[in-house]
Design a protein around this motif. Structure first.
Motif, PDB file in Angstrom:
ATOM      1  N   LYS A 519      60.086   7.614 -13.345  1.00  0.00           N
ATOM      2  CA  LYS A 519      59.906   8.999 -13.429  1.00  0.00           C
ATOM      3  C   LYS A 519      58.778   9.706 -13.163  1.00  0.00           C
ATOM      4  O   LYS A 519      58.885  10.954 -12.747  1.00  0.00           O
ATOM      5  CB  LYS A 519      60.231   9.321 -14.969  1.00  0.00           C
ATOM      6  N   HIS A 520      57.513   9.115 -13.509  1.00  0.00           N
ATOM      7  CA  HIS A 520      56.422   9.993 -13.295  1.00  0.00           C
ATOM      8  C   HIS A 520      55.458   9.464 -12.394  1.00  0.00           C
ATOM      9  O   HIS A 520      54.275  10.392 -11.853  1.00  0.00           O
ATOM     10  CB  HIS A 520      55.701  10.213 -14.759  1.00  0.00           C
ATOM     11  N   ALA A 521      55.424   8.305 -12.268  1.00  0.00           N
ATOM     12  CA  ALA A 521      54.282   7.782 -11.369  1.00  0.00           C
ATOM     13  C   ALA A 521      54.252   7.857  -9.838  1.00  0.00           C
ATOM     14  O   ALA A 521      53.232   7.908  -9.203  1.00  0.00           O
ATOM     15  CB  ALA A 521      54.155   6.040 -11.427  1.00  0.00           C
ATOM     16  N   GLY A 522      55.448   8.379  -9.441  1.00  0.00           N
ATOM     17  CA  GLY A 522      55.527   8.616  -7.807  1.00  0.00           C
ATOM     18  C   GLY A 522      55.282   7.301  -6.945  1.00  0.00           C
ATOM     19  O   GLY A 522      54.475   7.415  -6.065  1.00  0.00           O
ATOM     20  N   ALA A 523      55.520   6.078  -7.522  1.00  0.00           N
ATOM     21  CA  ALA A 523      55.066   4.888  -6.836  1.00  0.00           C
ATOM     22  C   ALA A 523      55.875   4.395  -6.033  1.00  0.00           C
ATOM     23  O   ALA A 523      57.314   4.563  -6.042  1.00  0.00           O
ATOM     24  CB  ALA A 523      54.635   3.790  -7.920  1.00  0.00           C
ATOM     25  N   THR A 524      55.624   3.463  -5.025  1.00  0.00           N
ATOM     26  CA  THR A 524      56.347   2.736  -4.018  1.00  0.00           C
ATOM     27  C   THR A 524      56.616   1.498  -4.547  1.00  0.00           C
ATOM     28  O   THR A 524      57.492   0.768  -3.810  1.00  0.00           O
ATOM     29  CB  THR A 524      56.048   2.917  -2.703  1.00  0.00           C
ATOM     30  N   ARG A 525      55.764   0.979  -5.423  1.00  0.00           N
ATOM     31  CA  ARG A 525      55.765  -0.409  -5.535  1.00  0.00           C
ATOM     32  C   ARG A 525      55.190  -0.603  -7.005  1.00  0.00           C
ATOM     33  O   ARG A 525      54.398   0.169  -7.584  1.00  0.00           O
ATOM     34  CB  ARG A 525      55.220  -1.225  -4.586  1.00  0.00           C
ATOM     35  N   GLY A 526      55.751  -1.782  -7.800  1.00  0.00           N
ATOM     36  CA  GLY A 526      55.103  -1.970  -9.055  1.00  0.00           C
ATOM     37  C   GLY A 526      55.232  -3.361  -9.253  1.00  0.00           C
ATOM     38  O   GLY A 526      55.561  -4.352  -8.733  1.00  0.00           O
ATOM     39  N   TRP A 527      54.248  -3.719 -10.133  1.00  0.00           N
ATOM     40  CA  TRP A 527      54.166  -5.584 -10.860  1.00  0.00           C
ATOM     41  C   TRP A 527      54.316  -5.470 -12.112  1.00  0.00           C
ATOM     42  O   TRP A 527      53.493  -4.624 -12.988  1.00  0.00           O
ATOM     43  CB  TRP A 527      52.768  -5.905 -10.050  1.00  0.00           C
ATOM     44  N   VAL A 528      54.690  -6.433 -12.574  1.00  0.00           N
ATOM     45  CA  VAL A 528      54.729  -6.904 -14.005  1.00  0.00           C
ATOM     46  C   VAL A 528      54.335  -8.495 -13.890  1.00  0.00           C
ATOM     47  O   VAL A 528      54.974  -9.419 -13.449  1.00  0.00           O
ATOM     48  CB  VAL A 528      56.123  -6.726 -14.641  1.00  0.00           C
ATOM     49  N   ARG A 529      53.418  -8.506 -14.887  1.00  0.00           N
ATOM     50  CA  ARG A 529      52.840 -10.180 -15.112  1.00  0.00           C
ATOM     51  C   ARG A 529      53.012 -10.278 -16.638  1.00  0.00           C
ATOM     52  O   ARG A 529      52.493  -9.490 -17.169  1.00  0.00           O
ATOM     53  CB  ARG A 529      51.625 -10.338 -14.266  1.00  0.00           C
ATOM     54  N   ALA A 530      53.495 -11.559 -16.938  1.00  0.00           N
ATOM     55  CA  ALA A 530      53.356 -12.119 -18.240  1.00  0.00           C
ATOM     56  C   ALA A 530      52.904 -13.324 -18.354  1.00  0.00           C
ATOM     57  O   ALA A 530      53.415 -14.353 -17.680  1.00  0.00           O
ATOM     58  CB  ALA A 530      54.925 -12.121 -19.006  1.00  0.00           C
ATOM     59  N   LEU A 537      50.160 -13.340 -25.895  1.00  0.00           N
ATOM     60  CA  LEU A 537      50.871 -12.967 -24.682  1.00  0.00           C
ATOM     61  C   LEU A 537      50.279 -11.950 -24.085  1.00  0.00           C
ATOM     62  O   LEU A 537      49.997 -10.654 -24.702  1.00  0.00           O
ATOM     63  CB  LEU A 537      52.185 -12.638 -25.111  1.00  0.00           C
ATOM     64  N   GLU A 538      49.978 -11.955 -22.648  1.00  0.00           N
ATOM     65  CA  GLU A 538      49.326 -10.919 -22.041  1.00  0.00           C
ATOM     66  C   GLU A 538      50.456 -10.461 -21.232  1.00  0.00           C
ATOM     67  O   GLU A 538      50.933 -11.159 -20.412  1.00  0.00           O
ATOM     68  CB  GLU A 538      48.104 -11.591 -21.243  1.00  0.00           C
ATOM     69  N   LEU A 539      50.384  -8.964 -21.022  1.00  0.00           N
ATOM     70  CA  LEU A 539      51.354  -8.373 -20.382  1.00  0.00           C
ATOM     71  C   LEU A 539      50.615  -7.251 -19.552  1.00  0.00           C
ATOM     72  O   LEU A 539      49.717  -6.616 -19.941  1.00  0.00           O
ATOM     73  CB  LEU A 539      52.425  -7.582 -20.884  1.00  0.00           C
ATOM     74  N   VAL A 540      50.847  -7.300 -18.188  1.00  0.00           N
ATOM     75  CA  VAL A 540      50.218  -6.433 -17.372  1.00  0.00           C
ATOM     76  C   VAL A 540      51.166  -5.608 -16.361  1.00  0.00           C
ATOM     77  O   VAL A 540      52.001  -6.239 -15.651  1.00  0.00           O
ATOM     78  CB  VAL A 540      48.963  -6.931 -16.255  1.00  0.00           C
ATOM     79  N   VAL A 541      51.220  -4.267 -16.453  1.00  0.00           N
ATOM     80  CA  VAL A 541      52.268  -3.527 -15.800  1.00  0.00           C
ATOM     81  C   VAL A 541      51.373  -2.595 -14.878  1.00  0.00           C
ATOM     82  O   VAL A 541      50.640  -1.977 -15.525  1.00  0.00           O
ATOM     83  CB  VAL A 541      53.244  -2.698 -16.463  1.00  0.00           C
ATOM     84  N   ARG A 542      51.486  -2.788 -13.660  1.00  0.00           N
ATOM     85  CA  ARG A 542      50.801  -2.026 -12.920  1.00  0.00           C
ATOM     86  C   ARG A 542      51.754  -1.438 -11.722  1.00  0.00           C
ATOM     87  O   ARG A 542      52.606  -1.752 -11.341  1.00  0.00           O
ATOM     88  CB  ARG A 542      49.878  -2.889 -12.069  1.00  0.00           C
TER      89      ARG A 542
END
Length: 595
Positions: A519-530, A537-542
């Motif tokens: 909705k807000h980021a205006g991104a063309t790509r994203g990453w989710v790592r768990a 548990l480490e979650l990284v959403v970028r």
């Protein structure tokens, strides 16, 4: 500074300035009035003039920090009675005045003796001290009367006009009175010195610490005073002895203010005591720190034991407060809360009883330390209860969502699917019988039913996805990313199942983060790592969007609250123009990883 205090300081400064001026006037006028052949050395006269200045300066300090006003007043009066005999030559023709001046020219010794007696408490504490002070005052008044009625100074002192108050010309009687008064003064000074020295030798470490300078100054003064009295009786004088006597006299007020300043510094160390024990009243640490602060190794702290209804120290030894156990050299300081609940009893050296400001500070420090410890424990207990309550709320919410999802899946969805099958059967039968309009209407109804069923499934998935319950994050997160319009790269490493509350928290955090990307980021790509890092548990959403996200946004705030509810940590890094990175760490808790 308050106006009243400023006014008192100004008045005291004026008084000190006036007495200093009067003392210097007597010293200078007497020196100038004395024939040059009879004058004392300039260095000795200068030192003689400095003595009252030292008393006046110490009076200002004693007024500011003294235990009472009496020591400062004694020091202020001292310069007025520190009368050099040479001053009699300046007033030798004033017949009505010089007898009074000559009669009080030794009263400085009385003031000095009383000043020593009131050290360091600022008052006379027992009958012996009061007797000594009384004898000194009575003999001084008697000497003044003797001078008025019998006195006539020798020519070596002054060429004074005849004494107008003289009732009998008896130089021999007056000589005996003069020497006797001085000898009584020496005896009283020796008694005072012996009392102070014995008290210091027999005293405890705190007592010696408070009175550490006065004995030396007093003994030096008594020795020189006795030597001077002997020299006066024999008619000889010694410049060295006179000089040492002046230095010893000047050291007495300095020793007095140094002693009370040291006691004041002991009270200031109570602040260090509060710093050491600010985390709470650890009983062993408190007793050790208190003994160090008070310089009293005999200090013992007995704590109130509600179960035994008595006091006991940190090792459990009870306080024996019976008559046979009370020691004359120790005092007890009870400490209680503002509501009257007993906290502790401090057994201390009795000499500290005279320093009530110090004991009040210690009592307040102990009370605050206990209160801090109690409040800290209550806050920690309350926070733990809040954490447990929030965790239970999250778990109850997840359980409620799972129940609703099951109810929708097993109830409403199944009924709607069954209804759709029956409508399809009815539509087929209508066409077989040649009723085409009914078949068309039933097809439209089936289409609406299928749309409602899809929306119901989406709703059920949003409440609690079935994939999360059956396959964990390894299945649920890729499915969640597949529904995001922005391409998302997934890297989910945990092998096995995590505790349900951890999985649901992680899933909904990722869901909200992906919604923000869409909705807000205006991104063309994203990453989710768990990944598992230790017992977390480490979650990284970028994403590579516009950045600039803040904690105050409803989405970020929801993620932070949900993570915090299970004891996790949330970190947001979103510099403008450089994308957004959300890092979440969730402890696995007691459940750990389930293979």
């Amino acid at each position: 500074m308050a106006p009243g205090r400023r006014g008192r300081i100004i008045k005291r400064s004026i008084v000190i300035a006036l007495v200093v001026a009067a003392s210097l006037m007597m010293e200078i006028s007497g020196f100038l009035a004395t024939p040059e052949s009879l004058r004392r050395e300039v260095s000795w006269t200068t030192l003689h003039a400095i003595v009252p200045l030292v008393f006046a300066a110490c009076a200002g300090v004693a007024w500011a920090i003294g235990p009472s006003r009496l020591p400062a007043r004694l020091m202020v009066v001292f310069p007025l009675v520190w009368i050099p005999l040479s001053f009699l030559r300046a007033i030798e023709h004033v017949s009505w005045l010089w007898p009074f001046v000559y009669g009080v020219h030794l009263w400085w010794a009385v003031l000095t003796g009383i000043l020593v007696l009131v050290y360091p408490r600022g008052r006379l504490i027992d009958a012996v001290d009061r007797w000594i002070a009384g004898i000194a005052l009575v003999t001084s008044v008697g000497y003044l009367l003797g001078v008025l009625l019998l006195g006539q100074p020798s020519p070596e002192v002054c060429d004074c006009t005849p004494n107008p108050y003289l009732v009998a010309d008896a130089p021999g009687v007056f000589a005996v009175l003069d020497v006797g008064y001085r000898l009584i003064g020496v005896v009283l000074a020796i008694v005072i010195a012996v009392r102070l020295l014995v008290r210091w030798v027999r005293g405890s470490v705190p007592a010696r610490t408070v009175a550490f300078l006065m004995p030396v100054a007093l003994i030096a003064w008594v020795v020189t005073l006795a030597t001077q009295a002997a020299a006066y009786a024999s008619g000889s004088a010694d410049l060295v002895v006179d000089t040492v006597s002046l230095v010893a006299i000047a050291s007495i007020p300095v020793s007095f203010v140094a002693g009370i300043a040291h006691a004041r510094n002991m009270r200031a160390r109570v602040a260090d005591l509060m710093r050491i024990t600010r985390e709470g009243a650890d009983r062993g640490l408190w007793a050790e720190s208190l003994a160090r602060t008070l310089r009293d190794a005999s200090v013992r702290v007995y704590w109130w034991d509600e179960e035994r209804a008595g006091y006991a120290d940190a090792s459990g030894e009870p306080l024996d407060d019976g008559p046979g156990s009370r020691r004359a050299d120790h005092g007890l300081l009870p400490v209680s809360s503002p509501t009257g609940v007993p906290i502790a009893v401090i057994r201390h050296d009795r000499v500290l009883t005279d320093n009530m400001r110090l004991l009040d500070g210690v009592s307040s420090a102990l009370r605050l330390s206990v209160d801090n410890g109690r409040l800290r424990s209550e806050i920690e207990r309350t926070l733990e209860q809040v954490r447990e309550s929030r965790s239970r709320i999250v778990e109850a919410g997840d359980e409620a969502r799972r129940r609703i999802e099951r109810d929708l899946h097993d109830g409403a969805q199944q009924q709607l699917v069954s209804l759709g099958m029956r409508l399809r059967l009815a539509a087929n039968q209508a066409r077989d019988r040649g009723v085409e309009p009914v078949g068309v209407e039933l097809d439209a109804t089936i289409a609406m039913l299928n749309q409602a069923l899809r929306e119901l499934r989406e709703l059920a998935h949003g409440i609690h996805p079935s994939l999360l319950s059956s396959g964990g994050l390894a299945l649920a997160v890729p499915e969640l990313a597949g529904r995001c319009p922005v391409p998302i790269e997934i890297d989910v490493q945990p092998e096995g199942r995590l505790p349900e509350v951890v999985e649901s928290t992680a899933y909904f955090a990722v869901s909200e983060a992906l919604a923000n990307i869409a909705k807000h980021a205006g991104a063309t790509r994203g990453w989710v790592r768990a990944a598992l890092v230790g017992d977390e548990l480490e979650l990284v959403v970028r994403d590579n969007g516009v950045g600039g996200a803040s904690h105050g946004g409803s989405g970020m705030l929801g993620i932070a609250d949900r993570v915090d509810a299970v004891g996790g940590r949330f970190h947001l890094d979103s510099p403008p123009g450089a994308g957004t990175t959300i890092t979440i760490r969730i402890p696995l808790g007691r459940g750990g990883l389930v293979p």
